[in-house]
Design a protein around this motif. Structure first.
Motif, PDB file in Angstrom:
ATOM      1  N   ASP A 169      -1.253   3.237  12.485  1.00 35.06           N
ATOM      2  CA  ASP A 169      -0.647   2.269  11.564  1.00 35.06           C
ATOM      3  C   ASP A 169      -0.214   3.069  10.338  1.00 35.06           C
ATOM      4  OD1 ASP A 169      -0.448   0.656   9.246  1.00 35.06           O
ATOM      5  OD2 ASP A 169      -1.677  -0.906  10.141  1.00 35.06           O
TER       6      ASP A 169
ATOM      7  N   ASP B 154       4.821  -1.645  11.879  1.00 37.96           N
ATOM      8  CA  ASP B 154       4.409  -0.408  11.189  1.00 37.96           C
ATOM      9  C   ASP B 154       3.502   0.446  12.074  1.00 37.96           C
ATOM     10  OD1 ASP B 154       2.214  -2.063  11.184  1.00 37.96           O
ATOM     11  OD2 ASP B 154       1.654  -1.708   9.099  1.00 37.96           O
TER      12      ASP B 154
ATOM     13  N   ARG C  71       0.823  -1.218   0.000  1.00 41.35           N
ATOM     14  CA  ARG C  71       0.000   0.000   0.000  1.00 41.35           C
ATOM     15  C   ARG C  71       0.855   1.266   0.000  1.00 41.35           C
ATOM     16  NH1 ARG C  71      -3.563  -1.713   5.022  1.00 41.35           N
ATOM     17  NH2 ARG C  71      -1.571  -2.723   5.408  1.00 41.35           N
TER      18      ARG C  71
ATOM     19  N   LYS D 117       8.948  -1.084   4.193  1.00 44.63           N
ATOM     20  CA  LYS D 117       8.171  -0.100   4.967  1.00 44.63           C
ATOM     21  C   LYS D 117       8.803   0.245   6.319  1.00 44.63           C
ATOM     22  CE  LYS D 117       4.061  -1.745   6.358  1.00 44.63           C
ATOM     23  NZ  LYS D 117       2.603  -2.020   6.409  1.00 44.63           N
TER      24      LYS D 117
HETATM   25 MG    MG Z   1      -0.313  -2.410   9.076  1.00 42.16          MG
END
Ligand code: MG
Ligand code: GDD
Length: 369
Positions: free
Chosen positions: A233, A124, A27, A37
């Motif tokens: 998040d 995250d 994403r 990430k």
């Molecule tokens: Mg997440």
């Protein structure tokens, strides 16, 4: 609450954690094409630095990182963890094993005994919640697992977790379209080590879809520790930008963010006269902001270049990317080494892939204009 000076419960005792960092971060593409990430530059440091420093301040002494996507970058970044006062170890999944499979795989490196608590963290999450209080609840209830729960306005995007009056979890409904409560799984668990060893080894397992529902179904004690301190998040571009800005502004205290302020300008960056930086903007090392530009609530990676008279808001500008004079960007992601020419206007979630040149002939960057 965030940034406090609580004495961790069991201070001085060893406390292990597993950090789940094996996801592909889809994403957040294109930012996560070159870097996972959890390592994205966030308020001046790799994202995980905030989680590691926070974990250390809450009494965690040793962390096993459960890696898969771009594994080797984690050890290169954090080494043995001594700069955080932590001991770090790394495990790799050749094929991603899911959240439960990742936890089970990392257990081979734990030193905790069967009755010891082990903290498990999604990699995250920014959270100011009281981990020692969550550990206390876990110990007092003699639970198999104790989940941090937080109340949100959009529970369908998360794991929905109803509890009874005694905070015992009664169901776990991952990303259900019809949430029965606005309390969701915040992605920080205290496991009793024995319950980790009961996860089947060597295959893909989701804690959310398999392990938690099975534990509840079989009558094991699963507790929900509700704490509504700062929580985020950072899995989407909008949330990533917000998280970085909140850290810079001091909305969430982080041991690795120096003094909070309207902006954070890293060493070697150049900001020309008349440029204004607000809303927790980060200007990466070696980045350049041209004359009379305004940058509000944005993240500029190292070496990013913004021309003069540009207006940037709620956006991420990738490493060595450039944005021409008088261009307007609002809520967009510009990939590494991409170039957006002068006098363009990009808005509303648009993402420019790395190396793309939009309107290259009109790029006439000048700081004197
Ligand atoms: Mg997440
Ligand atoms: N090692 C490993 N292996 N880690 C993984 C794998 C894997 O196969 N898959 C995902 N992870 C890691 C990700 O890197 C991330 O840190 C964490 O597990 C959670 O994955 P996300 O992809 O971010 O999940 P989510 O945000 O959609 O949902 C999860 O977090 C929500 C809270 O933010 C779930 O746990 C939800 O129930 C929860 O509400």
């Amino acid at each position: 609450m965030s940034g406090d000076s609580r004495v961790p419960s069991g201070a001085g005792e060893p406390l292990e954690a597993i950090l789940l960092v094996g996801g592909r971060g889809t994403r957040l593409r294109p930012l996560t094409i070159s870097i996972p990430k959890p390592l994205l530059p966030t308020a001046g440091v790799p994202f995980l630095a905030h989680q590691l420093a926070r974990a250390a301040s809450c009494g965690v002494t040793r962390v096993v990182l459960a890696t898969s996507y771009r594994s080797q970058m984690f050890a290169e970044c954090f080494g043995d963890g001594s700069s955080f006062g932590l001991e770090l170890d790394y495990v790799h999944e050749e094929e991603p094993l899911g959240t439960g499979g990742g936890i089970r795989n990392a257990a081979s490196r734990l030193r905790s005994g069967p009755d010891d608590p082990v903290v498990v963290l999604n990699g995250d999450i920014l959270s100011g919640h009281d981990l020692p209080a969550q550990l206390d609840m876990h110990r007092k209830a003699d639970a198999a697992v104790t989940l941090h729960l937080v109340e949100v306005t959009d529970p369908a995007r998360f794991g929905c977790v109803p509890t009874d009056d005694n905070q015992r979890v009664t169901a776990f409904l991952e990303k259900t379209p019809n949430p029965v409560t606005n309390r969701i799984n915040a992605g920080c668990y205290v496991y009793t080590r024995r319950a980790i060893d009961e996860i089947p080894p060597g295959r893909v397992v989701s804690v959310e879809r398999e392990t938690f529902p099975a534990l509840i179904e079989s009558g094991q004690v699963v507790m929900g520790y509700v704490d509504n301190a700062y929580w985020l998040d950072v899995g989407t571009p909008e949330a990533f930008v917000r998280g970085s800005c909140d850290l810079v502004l001091g909305r969430l205290a982080s041991p690795v963010v120096p003094t909070p302020g309207e902006s954070l300008i890293l060493p070697g960056a150049t900001v020309y006269a008349g440029a204004t930086l607000t809303g927790g903007t980060v200007v990466g090392a070696g980045a350049l902001i041209g004359r009379d530009s305004t940058v509000e609530g944005s993240v500029l990676f190292d070496g990013a270049t913004i021309g003069s008279g540009a207006r940037i808001r709620g956006s991420v500008i990738g490493r060595d990317a450039s944005v021409g004079n008088n261009t307007v960007l609002d809520g967009v992601v510009i990939g590494d080494e991409a170039h957006v020419g002068a006098r363009n206007e990009l808005r509303g979630g648009l993402r420019v892939w790395p190396g793309i040149e939009l309107d290259p002939l009109s790029i006439r960057f000048s700081t004197d204009e």
